[in-house]
Scaffold this motif. Structure first.
Motif: not given
Length: 490
Positions: A332, A344-346, A348, A378, A380, A382, A395
């Motif tokens: 994050h 921004n959150r990812t 995975k 993953s 994401q 954003f 996304h």
């Protein structure tokens, strides 16, 4: 139109270590106190890093090669001194001074019953009991970092005097990547490693080009038979926090070697950056103020299990499984200031499976199959809002699927007059499928940015060679290798 590329590489390696007076290279190795260094490894290479020979200095620090290229490179290595590379010409290299490594040790008394390193058929074989004495070494990866000439650069191991370096276990080729092998070694206890061999010019039967380090794991010993085990746990506190723990079991008998390893790691860290600047553009001064936070956390599970059965004589069969699991890794990053506000959150997930089956016969045949499967996915999310209040949001979902196969067969024959004939072949297949899809959140069509790529590659190689040991000071080897490579249109 697909093209086929066929490369034939002929490699003839001759080295003669005798008592001739011509074409020699001599020198002496000392420390900064003018004391002779006994047991230093001196490696002779051509200017293009081709391995020629290696010797060990004697009690007076002197060394001698009985061949002399027009120009050459010497690599000086010792466990207590910094590695030195010297490019020169001529017969006499003079006196070479090595600088001591910075070790903060109490008074140490060393009794030399066995040499630290031996030169055996072009390999540098290290005795780990002396290499790791009075040092904190927890795993196999840290053992490699203790080898003279080996250092870690940007997370990758390199060897002085070598353009590239491969790592192998028990002399068997693998389809795991360098990163996956590094994870395996970091989770293998140091007590499980028996011996390390460094090869600047790897023989073709290893199916590797260039330099390689071969780690030999411990097997059955009469005095150490039965069940052995280790339990470990740790906590890391610095700019990041983490915990780790695991168990290692080894069961050995005259017929069986069975091992089990399990380790788990959990890490989390935060990185904070504050930026203040006065930027001049067209005679106007703009104040920039941004605050950035990056949070990362994740857990990794590592498991390896293997079984080896020994038939009568030198024949044995080995089956091993290695798995690496990252079930939930979160990243994050958040930025806020007078230029932009971004979030921004990812998430995975990834997993790797490796299966290796190897067989060694009593008549010199070695065969095996190695398979690696890797899968990652993953997501994401954003969001960005600039200083003009314009917002962009999307996304993405991305994934990667990799499959690698390697099948190999090698044969060795003992011929009359102590000659040895070696020949073999291997086939490698790799498939890589990558995808990334954009899903807009505000009605903007981003489908043109979507990617879906897949490629396959094939590598087939074969070799044949001869070798002969003529006593301790003379040896000969020659081999020819061919390779066929194909990927996409090449």
């Amino acid at each position: 139109m697909k093209k086929q590329n066929f490369i034939i590489t002929s490699l003839f390696l001759f080295w003669i270590i005798g008592t001739t007076a011509a074409q020699t290279i001599t020198g002496k190795v000392i420390n900064i106190h003018a004391q002779a260094i006994d047991g230093a490894t001196v490696i002779l290479q051509t200017i293009d890093s081709t391995f020629v020979d290696a010797v060990i200095t004697d009690t007076t620090g002197c060394f001698r090669f009985n061949r002399q290229p027009a120009s050459y490179r010497l690599i000086f290595q010792h466990i207590m001194y910094e590695t030195l590379l010297l490019t020169t010409t001529g017969e006499d290299t003079g006196t070479i001074t090595l600088k001591s490594k910075d070790y903060a040790l109490d008074e140490v008394i060393v009794k030399g019953e066995r040499p630290l390193v031996k030169v055996e058929e072009g390999k540098l074989s290290y005795d780990l009991s002396q290499l790791t004495t009075h040092r904190i070494v927890n795993n196999a990866y840290e053992i490699l970092q203790q080898l003279p000439g080996v250092q870690e650069i940007n997370g990758n191991l390199s060897l002085a005097g070598a353009h590239n370096l491969s790592i192998i276990l028990n002399g068997r080729p693998t389809t795991m990547s360098h990163e996956q092998l590094a994870i395996l070694l970091k989770n293998t206890p140091a007590s499980r490693v028996e011996k390390v061999e460094v090869m600047y010019s790897t023989p073709p039967q290893y199916h590797i080009r260039g330099a390689a380090i071969n780690l030999l794991l411990k097997v059955y010993r009469p005095e150490e038979s039965g069940l052995q085990g280790e339990v470990n746990a740790g906590y890391l506190y610095n700019y990041r926090n983490g915990t780790q723990g695991g168990i290692s079991l080894l069961y050995t008998t005259p017929k069986w070697n069975i091992d089990l390893l399990y380790n788990t790691h959990y890490e989390q860290n935060r990185q904070t950056t504050d930026t203040y600047s006065h930027h001049t553009l067209k005679n106007n001064v703009y104040d920039i103020c941004q605050h950035n936070n990056i949070d990362r956390k994740g857990i990794t599970h590592y498991v390896r299990t293997g079984a080896e059965y020994k038939f009568n004589g030198s024949a044995h069969i080995n089956l091993a499984y290695t798995g690496i699991f990252n079930p939930n890794n979160d990243n994050h990053s958040y930025s806020d200031g007078n230029i932009t506000t971004a979030d921004n959150r990812t998430k995975k997930e990834a997993q790797m499976h490796n299966l290796a089956l190897d067989y060694l016969s009593g008549f010199g045949m070695k065969a095996g199959i190695n398979y690696t499967s890797y899968h990652s996915e993953s997501h994401q999310q954003f969001t960005n809002k600039d200083n003009k209040k314009q917002t962009s949001e999307f996304h993405t979902t991305s994934g990667q699927i990799i499959d690698r196969w390697k099948i190999y067969v090698d044969q060795s024959h003992t011929l009359p007059r102590e000659w040895t004939l070696n020949y073999g072949t291997s086939l490698t297949y790799a498939s890589d499928h990558n995808t990334q899809f954009y899903h807009t959140q505000n009605g903007t069509d981003m489908s043109e940015l979507n990617t879906d790529n897949c490629y396959n590659e094939y590598t087939y190689d074969f070799y044949v060679g001869f070798s002969k040991n003529m006593g301790e000071r003379l040896s000969f080897s020659a081999s020819i290798t061919g390779e066929y490579y194909k990927t996409a249109r090449y």
